[in-house]
Design an enzyme around this catalytic site. Structure first.
Site, PDB file in Angstrom:
ATOM      1  N   ASP A  46     -15.299  19.255  21.170  1.00 27.33           N
ATOM      2  CA  ASP A  46     -15.574  20.535  21.817  1.00 27.33           C
ATOM      3  C   ASP A  46     -16.176  21.520  20.812  1.00 27.33           C
ATOM      4  O   ASP A  46     -16.006  21.364  19.592  1.00 27.33           O
ATOM      5  CB  ASP A  46     -14.280  21.121  22.374  1.00 27.33           C
ATOM      6  CG  ASP A  46     -13.701  20.272  23.484  1.00 27.33           C
ATOM      7  OD1 ASP A  46     -14.477  19.688  24.250  1.00 27.33           O
ATOM      8  OD2 ASP A  46     -12.458  20.182  23.570  1.00 27.33           O
ATOM      9  N   TYR A  74      -6.086  13.389  14.450  1.00 26.72           N
ATOM     10  CA  TYR A  74      -6.346  14.818  14.622  1.00 26.72           C
ATOM     11  C   TYR A  74      -5.237  15.644  13.995  1.00 26.72           C
ATOM     12  O   TYR A  74      -4.087  15.205  13.879  1.00 26.72           O
ATOM     13  CB  TYR A  74      -6.409  15.179  16.113  1.00 26.72           C
ATOM     14  CG  TYR A  74      -7.514  14.515  16.888  1.00 26.72           C
ATOM     15  CD1 TYR A  74      -8.759  15.120  17.023  1.00 26.72           C
ATOM     16  CD2 TYR A  74      -7.299  13.287  17.514  1.00 26.72           C
ATOM     17  CE1 TYR A  74      -9.763  14.512  17.754  1.00 26.72           C
ATOM     18  CE2 TYR A  74      -8.300  12.682  18.238  1.00 26.72           C
ATOM     19  CZ  TYR A  74      -9.532  13.288  18.356  1.00 26.72           C
ATOM     20  OH  TYR A  74     -10.526  12.678  19.084  1.00 26.72           O
ATOM     21  N   ASP A  88      -6.754  25.077  25.667  1.00 21.08           N
ATOM     22  CA  ASP A  88      -6.940  25.431  24.257  1.00 21.08           C
ATOM     23  C   ASP A  88      -7.164  26.936  24.161  1.00 21.08           C
ATOM     24  O   ASP A  88      -7.151  27.650  25.170  1.00 21.08           O
ATOM     25  CB  ASP A  88      -8.064  24.622  23.607  1.00 21.08           C
ATOM     26  CG  ASP A  88      -9.447  24.935  24.175  1.00 21.08           C
ATOM     27  OD1 ASP A  88      -9.567  25.887  24.986  1.00 21.08           O
ATOM     28  OD2 ASP A  88     -10.398  24.237  23.819  1.00 21.08           O
ATOM     29  N   ARG A 180      -5.576  18.121  23.712  1.00 20.03           N
ATOM     30  CA  ARG A 180      -5.221  19.347  24.427  1.00 20.03           C
ATOM     31  C   ARG A 180      -4.229  19.058  25.554  1.00 20.03           C
ATOM     32  O   ARG A 180      -3.311  19.836  25.805  1.00 20.03           O
ATOM     33  CB  ARG A 180      -6.479  20.036  24.970  1.00 20.03           C
ATOM     34  CG  ARG A 180      -7.171  19.286  26.078  1.00 20.03           C
ATOM     35  CD  ARG A 180      -8.313  20.084  26.662  1.00 20.03           C
ATOM     36  NE  ARG A 180      -9.460  20.109  25.775  1.00 20.03           N
ATOM     37  CZ  ARG A 180     -10.440  20.999  25.842  1.00 20.03           C
ATOM     38  NH1 ARG A 180     -10.386  21.960  26.729  1.00 20.03           N
ATOM     39  NH2 ARG A 180     -11.456  20.944  25.025  1.00 20.03           N
TER      40      ARG A 180
END
Length: 296
Positions: A46, A74, A88, A180
């Protein structure tokens, strides 16, 4: 006199995507840098996310599906007590809770997500439903029926910060996992809600941040880098010549399910062989990359 067409560039680059541009923006920048339109990547990030973005250039784009299948790692922060429209920090707050959290309780709840789990793809994702991407449907204000997807979470560890509402998280997961969603689901499991922020991909398959560079400086690598984690079969000069013509090696050379990379005596990629419907199929690639601007 006719103008000579520029040489096609074949190779790969490992980008440390910055905050702001989309993955598509990074691809567009690399197209301009290398003068090559055939460019793709192994996993969207993103605009607000940063980190490792594996990119294939020229005929190396045919290898990206092998790189895409690798596990991902991550790091992010999970903000408890507020759910957003995008799950988010970029979205609008849609619900809030008062959550008094104990670090042990949070860690235990996170451990409950390790293993095979089902996730509902977020409406801001690139998953296609009826030929359209979910984020396109969401922008149009329409609804879409989403189907839960099975993913694998190998590690989900959290630690408290100075803010009792914010926890740092480290995640190792299969391709296709939405961090997310993992953060939002953890918030629900703890009796409230949550969203993530500061998402950073630290590893994609066999590639880590230590190898990644900015889009403007990322060096061109050989196409074979994209499949370096596959099992290798080193060939003689004669076998390599045959493989470049699409000839398969004797079946006993291929142990296990595959796929396998075929390497010539100089260590250059000749082809990738894989099993499809119990038969071997070869993807033959140029043996070397063409040097591009970042490799000069």
């Amino acid at each position: 006199m006719a103008r000579r067409r520029p040489a096609t560039v074949h190779g790969s680059v490992i980008v440390d995507k910055p905050h702001g541009p989309t993955s598509h923006d990074v691809v567009a920048l690399l197209r301009r840098r290398f003068g090559e339109r055939r460019i793709g990547h192994a996993g969207t990030l993103d605009p607000s996310a940063t980190g490792v973005l594996v990119v294939g250039i020229g005929s190396a784009t045919r290898l990206l599906r092998f790189a895409t299948a690798g596990r991902k790692s991550y790091e992010c922060e999970i903000v408890f007590g507020a759910e957003t429209s995008t799950l988010d920090a970029a979205g609008e707050t849609v619900a809030t809770w008062r959550m008094d959290l104990d670090p042990t309780e949070v860690a235990d709840a996170a451990a409950g997500f390790v293993g095979s789990i089902f996730q509902l793809p977020p409406m801001v994702s690139a998953v296609r439903v009826g030929g359209r991407r979910l984020h396109e449907i969401a922008r149009s204000g329409e609804a879409a029926e989403r189907v839960p997807r099975e993913v694998e979470v190998y590690r989900f560890e959290v630690e408290s910060t100075g803010d009792p509402r914010v926890y740092r998280a480290s995640v190792d997961c299969s391709a296709g996992t939405y961090v997310r969603t993992l953060g939002a689901d953890l918030g629900s499991a703890l009796g409230g809600g949550a969203h993530i922020r500061a998402l950073r991909r630290t590893r994609s398959g066999g590639f880590s941040l230590a190898e990644a560079e900015s889009p403007e400086r990322a060096a061109l690598r050989p196409p074979g880098e994209l499949v370096r984690d596959l099992r290798q079969i080193r060939l003689s000069d004669d076998d390599a010549a045959d493989a470049r013509q699409g000839v398969h090696l004797a079946a006993h050379r291929y142990d296990g399910p595959g796929p396998w990379t075929l390497i010539d005596p100089d260590g250059r990629l000749v082809a990738v062989h894989e099993r499809v419907d119990d038969r071997l199929r070869a993807t033959v690639l140029p043996p070397q990359s063409v040097r591009g601007p970042a490799a000069e």
